[in-house]
Motif scaffolding. Structure first.
Motif, PDB file in Angstrom:
ATOM      1  N   CYS A  77       1.787   0.969  -1.660  1.00  0.00           N
ATOM      2  CA  CYS A  77       0.981   1.920  -2.438  1.00  0.00           C
ATOM      3  C   CYS A  77       0.304   1.195  -3.604  1.00  0.00           C
ATOM      4  O   CYS A  77       0.952   0.435  -4.324  1.00  0.00           O
ATOM      5  CB  CYS A  77       1.910   3.015  -2.952  1.00  0.00           C
ATOM      6  SG  CYS A  77       1.180   4.025  -4.242  1.00  0.00           S
ATOM      7  N   GLY A  94      -0.741   2.537  -6.229  1.00  0.00           N
ATOM      8  CA  GLY A  94      -0.380   3.159  -7.500  1.00  0.00           C
ATOM      9  C   GLY A  94       0.872   2.538  -8.092  1.00  0.00           C
ATOM     10  O   GLY A  94       0.895   2.135  -9.255  1.00  0.00           O
ATOM     11  N   CYS A  95       1.929   2.421  -7.274  1.00  0.00           N
ATOM     12  CA  CYS A  95       3.222   1.961  -7.815  1.00  0.00           C
ATOM     13  C   CYS A  95       3.678   0.643  -7.198  1.00  0.00           C
ATOM     14  O   CYS A  95       4.727   0.122  -7.564  1.00  0.00           O
ATOM     15  CB  CYS A  95       4.277   3.031  -7.601  1.00  0.00           C
ATOM     16  SG  CYS A  95       4.534   3.407  -5.859  1.00  0.00           S
ATOM     17  N   CYS A 104       2.496   8.366  -0.616  1.00  0.00           N
ATOM     18  CA  CYS A 104       3.546   7.868  -1.519  1.00  0.00           C
ATOM     19  C   CYS A 104       4.274   9.054  -2.158  1.00  0.00           C
ATOM     20  O   CYS A 104       3.651  10.025  -2.560  1.00  0.00           O
ATOM     21  CB  CYS A 104       2.910   6.985  -2.587  1.00  0.00           C
ATOM     22  SG  CYS A 104       4.078   6.430  -3.827  1.00  0.00           S
ATOM     23  N   CYS A 129       3.090   8.842  -5.960  1.00  0.00           N
ATOM     24  CA  CYS A 129       1.660   8.871  -6.322  1.00  0.00           C
ATOM     25  C   CYS A 129       0.806   9.774  -5.431  1.00  0.00           C
ATOM     26  O   CYS A 129      -0.369   9.951  -5.697  1.00  0.00           O
ATOM     27  CB  CYS A 129       1.086   7.463  -6.287  1.00  0.00           C
ATOM     28  SG  CYS A 129       2.147   6.215  -6.998  1.00  0.00           S
TER      29      CYS A 129
END
Ligand SMILES: [Zn+2]
Length: 232
Positions: free
Chosen positions: A46, A48-49, A85, A88
């Motif tokens: 992901c 995002g993370c 995710c 996210c």
């Protein structure tokens, strides 16, 4: 094919495989198109993370420019996946060779930026058959990376200087670290006013400013004023 061997040697990808290399034409010139696919049983990450996440869907194939070989442009072609995710939500995956929406691979940006230290940006663009803007983005990427990863601890001595630019009286204020073991540019601000140097110190932070032992400057009035304001 030989190019695949070279890529695996110089730019090996852990969770992806170079599937095949085909000569092609892009923007009117001959190129090498390298198809990249995920390695079997590897999970998408992901963006995002940066954690592995289950797949959601796939997007259209994207083209990432790699370092040219024998003067021929090289592109990695990859179908980006989206992940679902837990933290996210639905996000595009993070790929190790790219940075967000940038068209150039990280390694090509580093390559261009390293040449941009030796030649003008225009010369770099001409030499590697690319545009001035791409060289600019490459330098920007490397500078941003450097800023995010640099340490500003243990700075004891700084030098503050003013630089005139353009015709007329336009000035920049530049601040260098001038410790014996480390000399580098730390900060640039527009103008040469008290507000400029004040914004350097607010960027630098109170704690670090208090640890400074030497500030070297040509004692231009704003610095003198600020200094007496800080150390009355
Ligand atoms: Zn995430």
């Amino acid at each position: 094919m030989l190019i695949k061997t070279i890529l695996n040697k110089v730019h090996k990808l852990k969770s992806f495989v170079y599937q095949d290399v085909k000569p092609g034409v892009y923007q009117g010139s001959e190129v090498f198109n390298v198809t990249v696919v995920p390695r079997k049983n590897s999970h998408a990450v992901c963006s995002g993370c940066l954690k592995p996440a289950p797949g959601y869907d796939s997007l259209a194939e994207r083209r990432f420019e790699f370092v040219p070989l024998w003067g021929i442009r090289v592109f990695l072609l990859y179908t980006m996946r989206r992940v679902q995710c837990k933290t996210c939500g639905v996000k595009v995956e993070q790929v190790p060779w790219g940075d967000g929406k940038k068209e150039l691979t990280k390694v090509y940006m580093q390559f261009l930026a390293s040449w941009a230290r030796k030649l003008s940006w225009k010369e770099v663009a001409c030499t590697f058959n690319t545009s001035w803007e791409k060289v600019f983005h490459a330098v920007e990427y490397v500078v941003e990376w450097g800023k995010a990863h640099r340490s500003l601890d243990n700075i004891k001595a700084i030098g503050v200087d003013e630089v005139a630019y353009q015709i007329g009286h336009k000035y920049l204020t530049v601040v260098y670290q001038i410790d014996r073991n480390c000399t580098r540019l730390l900060w640039i601000g527009e103008e040469r006013t008290e507000a400029t140097i004040r914004s350097f110190f607010s960027f630098f932070g109170t704690e670090r400013s208090q640890q400074l032992e030497y500030v070297c400057s040509d004692m231009w009035q704003p610095y003198v004023n600020l200094n007496s304001a800080v150390n009355p």
